[in-house]
Design a protein around this motif. Sequence first.
Motif, PDB file in Angstrom:
ATOM      1  N   GLN A  26      13.132   5.446  20.288  1.00  0.00           N
ATOM      2  CA  GLN A  26      12.014   5.965  20.040  1.00  0.00           C
ATOM      3  C   GLN A  26      11.813   7.252  20.905  1.00  0.00           C
ATOM      4  O   GLN A  26      11.532   8.523  20.477  1.00  0.00           O
ATOM      5  CB  GLN A  26      10.594   5.039  20.252  1.00  0.00           C
ATOM      6  N   ILE A  29      14.315  10.021  19.811  1.00  0.00           N
ATOM      7  CA  ILE A  29      14.085  10.637  18.787  1.00  0.00           C
ATOM      8  C   ILE A  29      12.927  11.619  19.044  1.00  0.00           C
ATOM      9  O   ILE A  29      12.826  12.731  18.775  1.00  0.00           O
ATOM     10  CB  ILE A  29      13.322   9.715  17.633  1.00  0.00           C
ATOM     11  N   LYS A  48      16.735   3.343   8.760  1.00  0.00           N
ATOM     12  CA  LYS A  48      15.727   2.921   9.934  1.00  0.00           C
ATOM     13  C   LYS A  48      15.244   3.800  10.703  1.00  0.00           C
ATOM     14  O   LYS A  48      13.917   3.604  11.128  1.00  0.00           O
ATOM     15  CB  LYS A  48      16.630   1.615  10.543  1.00  0.00           C
ATOM     16  N   TRP A  49      16.033   4.773  10.907  1.00  0.00           N
ATOM     17  CA  TRP A  49      15.684   5.817  11.898  1.00  0.00           C
ATOM     18  C   TRP A  49      15.847   7.314  11.323  1.00  0.00           C
ATOM     19  O   TRP A  49      16.597   7.947  11.857  1.00  0.00           O
ATOM     20  CB  TRP A  49      16.121   5.760  13.392  1.00  0.00           C
ATOM     21  N   ALA A  52      15.910  10.430  13.628  1.00  0.00           N
ATOM     22  CA  ALA A  52      17.043  10.207  14.770  1.00  0.00           C
ATOM     23  C   ALA A  52      18.073  11.580  14.485  1.00  0.00           C
ATOM     24  O   ALA A  52      18.488  11.754  13.592  1.00  0.00           O
ATOM     25  CB  ALA A  52      17.680   8.937  14.907  1.00  0.00           C
ATOM     26  N   LEU A 105      18.341  -1.464  17.586  1.00  0.00           N
ATOM     27  CA  LEU A 105      18.426  -0.344  16.620  1.00  0.00           C
ATOM     28  C   LEU A 105      18.601  -0.995  15.354  1.00  0.00           C
ATOM     29  O   LEU A 105      18.003  -0.490  14.313  1.00  0.00           O
ATOM     30  CB  LEU A 105      19.591   0.534  16.871  1.00  0.00           C
TER      31      LEU A 105
END
Length: 128
Positions: A26, A29, A48-49, A52, A105
């Motif tokens: 987090q 990001i 998922k991210w 990012a 992650l």
Amino acid sequence: SVSAYVANLAAFLTQSGTKSYVKSIQEAIEQGIKICAHPALREELEHKWPRANFVWSEDEWNGLLNDFDNDECNVLAWGRQDDVLDTPLMRDFCDRDLVFTDSLLLETAVAFPIKPELAPGMSYWINQ
């Protein structure tokens, strides 16, 4: 009945003792930090991210370290469980002042079909 086990697929590696120490995905990001990751994890990590800033190495796992050394990224997405016993690799991480964080992650549930009466014992031994 199915007993499940969750495996840590990718941990987070960052440099310790520096101004740029990043404690979590987090935080990376939020700061727009580049994260070196293996292309085999691309679909899962991007899902998922999505915000990012991933850098996908084209040279398998060694490419991640090369990209890090060439300032292509500031942190690494790397699985801890399989590589922690790889002494030369751990030495490479230490030489770069890299440390594993507790930031998860990815994780994958793995299920085993098993008779209900055997499930508690199987779960016990998986977690040992």
